[in-house]
Design a protein around this motif. Structure first.
Motif, PDB file in Angstrom:
ATOM      1  N   GLY A 335       0.790  -1.227   0.000  1.00  0.00           N
ATOM      2  CA  GLY A 335       0.000   0.000   0.000  1.00  0.00           C
ATOM      3  C   GLY A 335       0.817   1.270   0.000  1.00  0.00           C
ATOM      4  N   THR A 336       1.475   1.551   1.115  1.00  0.00           N
ATOM      5  CA  THR A 336       2.109   2.865   1.265  1.00  0.00           C
ATOM      6  C   THR A 336       3.618   2.809   1.479  1.00  0.00           C
ATOM      7  OG1 THR A 336       1.686   2.844   3.650  1.00  0.00           O
ATOM      8  CG2 THR A 336      -0.002   3.831   2.240  1.00  0.00           C
ATOM      9  N   GLY A 337       4.203   1.628   1.502  1.00  0.00           N
ATOM     10  CA  GLY A 337       5.629   1.538   1.829  1.00  0.00           C
ATOM     11  C   GLY A 337       6.518   2.341   0.912  1.00  0.00           C
ATOM     12  N   GLN A 338       6.156   2.442  -0.368  1.00  0.00           N
ATOM     13  CA  GLN A 338       7.007   3.138  -1.312  1.00  0.00           C
ATOM     14  C   GLN A 338       6.729   4.637  -1.374  1.00  0.00           C
ATOM     15  OE1 GLN A 338       7.498   1.079  -5.104  1.00  0.00           O
ATOM     16  NE2 GLN A 338       7.039  -0.855  -4.105  1.00  0.00           N
ATOM     17  N   VAL A 339       5.767   5.111  -0.598  1.00  0.00           N
ATOM     18  CA  VAL A 339       5.595   6.561  -0.464  1.00  0.00           C
ATOM     19  C   VAL A 339       6.835   7.106   0.243  1.00  0.00           C
ATOM     20  CG1 VAL A 339       4.243   8.400   0.583  1.00  0.00           C
ATOM     21  CG2 VAL A 339       3.087   6.399  -0.376  1.00  0.00           C
ATOM     22  N   ASN A 340       7.416   8.130  -0.310  1.00  0.00           N
ATOM     23  CA  ASN A 340       8.639   8.701   0.265  1.00  0.00           C
ATOM     24  C   ASN A 340       8.268   9.864   1.183  1.00  0.00           C
ATOM     25  OD1 ASN A 340      11.132   9.761   0.893  1.00  0.00           O
ATOM     26  ND2 ASN A 340      11.919   9.656  -1.198  1.00  0.00           N
ATOM     27  N   GLY A 341       8.242   9.597   2.484  1.00  0.00           N
ATOM     28  CA  GLY A 341       7.872  10.620   3.448  1.00  0.00           C
ATOM     29  C   GLY A 341       8.823  11.794   3.483  1.00  0.00           C
ATOM     30  N   ALA A 342      10.040  11.614   2.973  1.00  0.00           N
ATOM     31  CA  ALA A 342      10.992  12.727   2.928  1.00  0.00           C
ATOM     32  C   ALA A 342      10.683  13.686   1.787  1.00  0.00           C
ATOM     33  CB  ALA A 342      12.420  12.193   2.786  1.00  0.00           C
ATOM     34  N   TRP A 343       9.872  13.251   0.840  1.00  0.00           N
ATOM     35  CA  TRP A 343       9.540  14.083  -0.312  1.00  0.00           C
ATOM     36  C   TRP A 343       8.048  14.389  -0.395  1.00  0.00           C
ATOM     37  CZ3 TRP A 343      12.287  17.291  -2.835  1.00  0.00           C
ATOM     38  CH2 TRP A 343      11.893  17.776  -4.084  1.00  0.00           C
ATOM     39  N   ALA A 344       7.240  13.702   0.402  1.00  0.00           N
ATOM     40  CA  ALA A 344       5.793  13.930   0.370  1.00  0.00           C
ATOM     41  C   ALA A 344       5.461  15.315   0.908  1.00  0.00           C
ATOM     42  CB  ALA A 344       5.086  12.859   1.204  1.00  0.00           C
ATOM     43  N   ARG A 345       4.405  15.921   0.395  1.00  0.00           N
ATOM     44  CA  ARG A 345       3.951  17.226   0.864  1.00  0.00           C
ATOM     45  C   ARG A 345       3.071  17.009   2.091  1.00  0.00           C
ATOM     46  NH1 ARG A 345       3.343  20.834  -4.253  1.00  0.00           N
ATOM     47  NH2 ARG A 345       1.882  21.978  -2.957  1.00  0.00           N
ATOM     48  N   ARG A 346       3.454  17.650   3.198  1.00  0.00           N
ATOM     49  CA  ARG A 346       2.697  17.511   4.439  1.00  0.00           C
ATOM     50  C   ARG A 346       2.512  18.885   5.071  1.00  0.00           C
ATOM     51  NH1 ARG A 346       0.562  12.485   4.602  1.00  0.00           N
ATOM     52  NH2 ARG A 346      -0.019  13.113   6.725  1.00  0.00           N
ATOM     53  N   SER A 347       1.487  18.996   5.921  1.00  0.00           N
ATOM     54  CA  SER A 347       1.219  20.261   6.611  1.00  0.00           C
ATOM     55  C   SER A 347       2.397  20.624   7.500  1.00  0.00           C
ATOM     56  CB  SER A 347      -0.056  20.130   7.442  1.00  0.00           C
ATOM     57  OG  SER A 347      -0.308  21.308   8.156  1.00  0.00           O
ATOM     58  N   ALA A 348       2.843  21.879   7.415  1.00  0.00           N
ATOM     59  CA  ALA A 348       4.112  22.283   8.025  1.00  0.00           C
ATOM     60  C   ALA A 348       4.075  22.434   9.532  1.00  0.00           C
ATOM     61  CB  ALA A 348       4.584  23.593   7.402  1.00  0.00           C
ATOM     62  N   GLY A 349       2.894  22.535  10.140  1.00  0.00           N
ATOM     63  CA  GLY A 349       2.851  22.754  11.581  1.00  0.00           C
ATOM     64  C   GLY A 349       3.575  24.034  11.961  1.00  0.00           C
ATOM     65  N   SER A 350       4.328  23.981  13.030  1.00  0.00           N
ATOM     66  CA  SER A 350       5.016  25.173  13.541  1.00  0.00           C
ATOM     67  C   SER A 350       6.433  25.336  13.007  1.00  0.00           C
ATOM     68  CB  SER A 350       5.069  25.116  15.070  1.00  0.00           C
ATOM     69  OG  SER A 350       3.768  25.140  15.618  1.00  0.00           O
ATOM     70  N   THR A 351       6.781  24.565  11.996  1.00  0.00           N
ATOM     71  CA  THR A 351       8.191  24.542  11.582  1.00  0.00           C
ATOM     72  C   THR A 351       8.639  25.819  10.881  1.00  0.00           C
ATOM     73  OG1 THR A 351       7.551  23.429   9.524  1.00  0.00           O
ATOM     74  CG2 THR A 351       8.208  22.034  11.381  1.00  0.00           C
ATOM     75  N   PHE A 352       7.687  26.688  10.444  1.00  0.00           N
ATOM     76  CA  PHE A 352       8.073  27.939   9.793  1.00  0.00           C
ATOM     77  C   PHE A 352       8.314  29.075  10.787  1.00  0.00           C
ATOM     78  CE2 PHE A 352       5.633  26.863   5.603  1.00  0.00           C
ATOM     79  CZ  PHE A 352       6.572  25.881   5.323  1.00  0.00           C
ATOM     80  N   LYS A 353       7.997  28.869  12.058  1.00  0.00           N
ATOM     81  CA  LYS A 353       8.097  29.966  13.029  1.00  0.00           C
ATOM     82  C   LYS A 353       9.501  30.558  13.155  1.00  0.00           C
ATOM     83  CE  LYS A 353       4.138  28.541  15.845  1.00  0.00           C
ATOM     84  NZ  LYS A 353       3.708  27.845  17.066  1.00  0.00           N
ATOM     85  N   PRO A 354      10.568  29.753  13.195  1.00  0.00           N
ATOM     86  CA  PRO A 354      11.900  30.364  13.320  1.00  0.00           C
ATOM     87  C   PRO A 354      12.209  31.354  12.199  1.00  0.00           C
ATOM     88  CG  PRO A 354      12.030  28.029  13.800  1.00  0.00           C
ATOM     89  CD  PRO A 354      10.655  28.275  13.266  1.00  0.00           C
ATOM     90  N   PHE A 355      11.705  31.098  11.004  1.00  0.00           N
ATOM     91  CA  PHE A 355      11.964  32.003   9.887  1.00  0.00           C
ATOM     92  C   PHE A 355      11.201  33.315  10.076  1.00  0.00           C
ATOM     93  CE2 PHE A 355      12.198  27.572   8.510  1.00  0.00           C
ATOM     94  CZ  PHE A 355      13.524  27.511   8.112  1.00  0.00           C
ATOM     95  N   THR A 356      10.031  33.251  10.724  1.00  0.00           N
ATOM     96  CA  THR A 356       9.276  34.465  11.037  1.00  0.00           C
ATOM     97  C   THR A 356      10.055  35.337  12.016  1.00  0.00           C
ATOM     98  OG1 THR A 356       7.169  33.336  10.675  1.00  0.00           O
ATOM     99  CG2 THR A 356       7.124  35.334  12.031  1.00  0.00           C
ATOM    100  N   TYR A 357      10.579  34.728  13.071  1.00  0.00           N
ATOM    101  CA  TYR A 357      11.338  35.498  14.059  1.00  0.00           C
ATOM    102  C   TYR A 357      12.658  35.986  13.477  1.00  0.00           C
ATOM    103  CZ  TYR A 357       8.016  34.305  17.721  1.00  0.00           C
ATOM    104  OH  TYR A 357       6.880  34.213  18.483  1.00  0.00           O
ATOM    105  N   LEU A 358      13.240  35.217  12.558  1.00  0.00           N
ATOM    106  CA  LEU A 358      14.453  35.678  11.880  1.00  0.00           C
ATOM    107  C   LEU A 358      14.170  36.982  11.132  1.00  0.00           C
ATOM    108  CD1 LEU A 358      17.426  34.937  10.882  1.00  0.00           C
ATOM    109  CD2 LEU A 358      16.281  34.068   8.842  1.00  0.00           C
ATOM    110  N   LEU A 359      13.063  37.019  10.416  1.00  0.00           N
ATOM    111  CA  LEU A 359      12.695  38.226   9.685  1.00  0.00           C
ATOM    112  C   LEU A 359      12.523  39.410  10.630  1.00  0.00           C
ATOM    113  CD1 LEU A 359      10.092  36.628   7.248  1.00  0.00           C
ATOM    114  CD2 LEU A 359      12.329  37.535   6.607  1.00  0.00           C
TER     115      LEU A 359
END
Length: 759
Positions: A335-359
C-alpha cells in the motif's frame, strides 16, 4: 608411359605453393574489407551502480535489461583468466582467431557421432557472436570465423580477452566476470578462490541450463571439468585442484542489493537515462541504517497511538550533502511503503516559526522584544483569522525568546503581521528552497507561520541548514558530482540582508535554550541534550503530522512522523512523536563525528533586562534576566511610566481581557492602565463569517471576547453560550446570529452579529 620428370614436379610444386601463398595473401588482405559488428566497436554499457560516499553499493540498476560492470584486464586475477581459457579456449594465445585444430577435431567428432558434440568456437568467435547475434547455422559459423580472423588483425589479444570477460553472459542477467562474481559470491574479483573462479568460468557454456540456483549439481560438474582442464594444462597442481574440488561453495541468495531504497529512488529520478557505471552518492549507509533502525524502534512504541510512518533526513551543513534519507518504515510494506515521506507534501505545523522570528530580528527586533500572547482575531481577505495556542492557554506579555522556544501560535502570528505579513515569509521560504508554496501569499495569510501550508521534509531540513550556515543558502546534494543530474541546481549562495548572520546566530541561541522552552515542554523533554543543539518541533491540526528539526554547525536533522493516509494520531505531538527519533540521531552524530557550537560573534553583547517588559534596567533587580543582543540594536531603557505606584508593570488595553482571566499568572506583578474601563468588543466583530468543518469539532466553538471595567456577560437568542476553563464560547450553527455583551460594572452594552456556513 613415363610420368612427369623430377624437374617438372618441382616446378608444379613451386607453382602450387606460390598460388597458395597468393591465395593466403589475398585472403589475409581481403579480411581488411570484412566489417566488424558495430556493437563490438562501441564501448560496453555498464549497468548503473549507485554507491554511498565510501564506495559501498546501494543498488544496481539494469541498463539494456542486463547488469554489467566494466573491469580492466589487469583487475582480473590470473586464476580466473586461466579458468576462463581452460573452459572456453585453451589455445587462445596460439591461434589467429580460429583454432583450426580444435575445429577439425570437433568436425570429426560431430560426423562420427552424427550429432553436434562440441563447437570449438574460440573466444574471438564468441565475442563476434555476442556482438552480432544471428540464426545458428553453418553460414553463421563461417561468417563468425571470418570476422574473428579480422578481429585478430585489429585488436591485440589482451584487448580481445578484456572485451570477452566484460561481455560474456553468466546467466541471471549478469554480463561480465565482475557482475557475476558480485551476484553469485558477493565478492570482488580479487577475492575469488580457485574453486569459485572455475565455477564461474563454467557457466557461460550454457547459462540457463547451468543456472546455479536451479541446477547446482550440473554447474558443479562443469566446475570439475574446468578444474581438470586447468590441472592438465599445468595451471593447477594436483593438490590445488583437489582442494578446489573439495571446497564448499557459498552462493549468495538470488537477490539484488536494495539499500536506502527511498534515497536511491530519489537519485534515479534525477539521473539522466544515459547515466551508467558507478555513480557516487552523498549517502552514509551506516548512518542511514541507524536512522532506519531508530524509526522502526520509535514507531513500535507509538503503534498503539496510531502512528505508523516516519521519515528522516540528515544534511551535512558545509556541503549540503544528504547523509541519510529514510522515507518510510518499510519500503516493501503493502500500500504505502514506497511513499517517500521525505519528499511527500505535508502540513508544516510550527516549523516555519523560526523564519518568522528571523525576519523580525533582521528588521530590528531582539530576543527581548515583547509580544502580547493574548486572544486575538486578525482580518483577512477570506474572513477573520483566530489563532489559538497549542495548549489553549495565553501567557500575556512574552519576550520573543520565550514565545519562539515554546512555539506559541498567537505570538508568531502577531510577529509575522509586524514584519509585513505572509508575502515576506513566503518569499524567504521560497528563496531558501521551499517549492510547495505555489499559491499567492494572500491564500495563506498570517496562518503561514503556524503551518497552514505544506512542505517537504527534505526541503525543510535544507532551509534549517541555511539557518545553521547563518543565512548562507546552498542546494542539497544527492550526488558527489551534481553535474550528472538532469537539471543542475544552482550552486551559488543567495543574497541575504547583511543582518542575517547575526540574526540567525540569535535564532540558534533561542532554539537551543532548554530553559526557555520549559514552559511548554518541561526540562526533560526529548529536545534536551547535554551539548548545544537548536531544536524546533511542529504539530499540524488534529495531530496529522509531527515534525522535529535540530541542528548544530555541522549537521541538520529533520524528522516527520504520522500516517500517509492522513489519519490523525492519538494526541501525539512533535515532542513525543518525532523528537525522540531526532534525539537518537543527533546523539549518534555527536558520538560518531563530534559536534560543536557557533562561536559568539564580536557584535553580540549581553545585557540584563526586565523579565516582563524586556527593557534594559535602570537599577538592579533580583528577577532580572540576561539576554543576548546585536550590540547596535539594544532595547530601550525602562522609565517610571513602565510601573504603577506599587512597582507593578503597567499593561496596555490589549491585555484587559487576559488580565482578568484565570490564565493571568502575572497578577501580582502587573496592573492594567487606570483608565481602561471602556467596554470594547474584541471578537467576534460584526459581520464575521465562520466556516465550520464537521470533521473538526473545535471549529464549532467561537470565543467571545470583550474588555470592560469588570467581568462581562454574553448572551444570544439563537446560540448557546458556555464557559470553559475561564473562557467564554458560543456553540455556533449555520445561519446568521446576534450576540450581546454587557458590563455589569458600568451598565454599558454592545452588540455584534455573525454568519456561519457549513463546509
Amino acid at each position: 608411359m613415363r610420368g612427369p620428370s623430377r624437374s617438372t614436379l618441382v616446378r608444379w610444386t613451386a607453382h602450387a605453393l606460390r598460388a597458395a601463398a597468393l591465395l593466403l595473401a589475398l585472403g589475409w588482405f581481403g579480411l581488411k574489407l570484412v566489417p566488424l559488428p558495430p556493437a563490438l566497436l562501441r564501448p560496453a554499457v555498464p549497468s548503473r551502480e549507485l554507491i554511498d560516499r565510501r564506495g559501498v553499493t546501494l543498488r544496481e540498476v539494469r541498463v539494456e535489461e542486463r547488469f554489467a560492470r566494466e573491469v580492466a584486464l589487469e583487475e582480473v586475477p590470473p586464476s580466473l583468466v586461466r579458468a576462463m581459457l581452460a573452459a572456453e579456449d585453451k589455445r587462445f594465445f596460439q591461434h589467429g582467431g580460429v583454432d583450426f585444430l580444435a575445429t577439425g577435431r570437433a568436425l570429426w567428432s560431430n560426423l562420427t557421432q552424427r550429432r553436434v558434440t562440441s563447437g570449438a568456437s574460440t573466444i574471438s568467435q564468441q565475442l563476434i557472436k555476442i556482438s552480432a547475434p544471428r540464426p545458428r547455422n553453418l553460414l553463421t559459423k563461417c561468417v563468425e570465423a571470418v570476422r574473428a580472423l579480422r578481429l585478430e588483425q585489429v585488436w591485440t589479444k589482451p584487448q580481445i580477452l578484456a572485451a570477452y570477460l566484460n561481455r560474456i553472459d553468466f546467466g541471471n542477467l549478469n554480463i561480465g566476470v565482475a557482475a557475476a562474481a558480485n551476484y553469485y559470491f558477493a565478492k570482488p574479483l580479487t577475492d575469488l578462490s580457485a574453486a569459485e573462479a572455475a565455477f564461474l568460468a563454467g557457466l557461460p557454456k550454457n547459462p540457463a541450463r547451468l543456472n546455479p540456483h536451479r541446477a547446482f549439481k550440473a554447474a558443479k560438474r562443469r566446475q570439475e571439468t574446468v578444474l581438470s582442464r586447468m590441472e592438465k594444462a599445468g595451471w593447477l597442481t594436483a593438490a590445488q585442484a583437489g582442494r578446489a574440488r573439495a571446497e564448499t561453495l557459498h552462493l549468495q541468495m538470488p537477490q539484488r542489493l536494495f539499500r536506502a531504497p527511498h534515497f536511491v529512488d530519489l537519485v534515479l529520478r534525477e539521473l539522466p537515462e544515459e547515466a551508467s557505471g558507478a555513480v557516487t552518492t552523498t549517502l552514509d549507509l551506516d548512518l542511514n541504517r541507524f536512522a532506519e533502525t531508530t524509526v522502526r524502534d520509535q514507531l513500535a512504541r507509538l503503534r498503539a497511538k496510531n502512528v505508523h510512518e516516519a521519515a528522516v533526513v540528515v544534511i551535512d551543513n558545509a556541503s549540503g550533502d544528504v547523509l541519510a534519507l529514510v522515507g518510510s518504515q518499510n519500503y516493501f510494506a503493502p500500500g504505502t511503503g514506497q511513499v517517500n515521506g521525505a519528499w511527500a507534501r505535508r502540513s508544516a505545523g510550527s516549523t516555519f516559526k523560526p523564519f518568522t522570528y528571523l525576519l523580525a530580528i533582521e528588521r530590528g527586533a531582539t530576543p527581548a522584544s515583547v509580544v502580547a500572547d493574548v486572544p486575538a482575531i486578525f482580518p483577512t481577505p477570506t474572513g477573520m483569522f483566530r489563532p489559538e495556542n497549542y495548549g489553549h492557554r495565553c501567557y500575556g506579555p512574552l519576550r520573543y525568546r520565550l514565545a519562539l522556544a515554546n512555539s506559541l501560535n498567537i505570538p508568531a502570528v502577531r510577529v509575522l503581521s509586524s514584519v509585513g505579513g505572509a508575502s515576506v515569509l513566503r518569499s524567504r521560504l521560497q528563496d531558501w528552497g521551499m517549492s510547495t508554496l505555489e499559491r499567492p501569499a494572500e491564500f495563506y495569510g498570517l496562518g503561514l507561520t503556524i503551518g497552514n501550508a505544506e512542505t517537504r521534509l527534505l526541503e525543510l531540513v535544507n532551509a534549517y541548514a541555511t539557518l545553521a550556515r547563518l543565512g548562507e543558502w546552498k542546494p542539497y546534494r544527492l550526488l558527489a558530482e551534481p553535474s550528472v543530474l538532469k537539471t543542475e541546481r544552482p550552486t551559488s549562495s543567495l543574497q541575504h540582508p547583511v543582518e542575517t548572520p547575526l540574526a540567525a546566530w540569535l535564532i540558534a541561541d533561542m532554539l537551543s535554550d532548554n530553559s526557555a522552552r520549559a514552559m511548554s515542554f518541561g526540562m526533560q523533554s526529548a529536545l534536551r541534550f547535554d551539548f548545544p543543539v537548536a531544536c524546533k518541533t511542529g504539530t499540524s491540526t488534529d495531530f496529522r503530522d509531527n515534525w522535529a528539526v535540530g541542528y548544530t554547525p555541522e549537521f541538520t536533522v529533520g524528522v516527520w512522523a504520522g500516517n500517509f493516509d492522513g489519519s490523525p494520531m492519538h494526541e501525539v505531538s512533535g515532542v513525543s512523536g518525532a523528537a525522540p527519533i531526532l534525539h537518537a540521531i543527533v546523539e549518534h552524530l555527536h558520538a560518531r563525528f563530534g559536534t560543536t557550537w557557533f562561536p559568539t560573534p564580536p557584535e553580540i553583547v549581553e545585557r540584563e533586562v526586565h523579565p516582563i517588559t524586556g527593557k534594559l534596567l535602570g537599577a538592579a533587580r533580583t528577577d532580572a534576566v540576561r539576554e543576548k543582543f546585536i550590540g547596535s540594536v539594544l532595547p530601550p531603557l525602562e522609565t517610571a511610566a513602565d510601573y504603577d505606584a506599587n512597582g507593578r508593570v503597567v499593561l496596555g488595553p490589549e491585555y484587559s481581557e487576559w488580565s482578568r482571566s484565570a490564565e493571568n499568572g502575572l497578577a501580582a506583578r502587573t496592573a492594567l492602565a487606570a483608565n481602561d474601563t471602556e467596554l470594547r468588543l474584541v471578537s467576534p466583530l460584526p459581520g464575521t463569517t465562520f466556516l465550520v468543518d464537521p470533521d473538526l469539532p473545535s471549529s464549532a466553538r467561537v470565543p467571545l471576547r470583550a474588555r470592560g471595567a469588570g467581568e462581562v456577560k454574553w448572551e444570544s437568542d439563537s446560540l448557546e453560550v458556555r464557559e470553559s476553563d475561564g473562557r467564554i464560547y458560543a456553540i455556533i450553527k449555520e445561519g446568521e446570529h446576534r450576540l450581546r455583551v454587557r458590563d455589569p460594572a458600568t451598565g454599558r452594552q454592545a452588540e455584534t452579529w455573525i454568519r456561519v456556513k457549513m463546509l
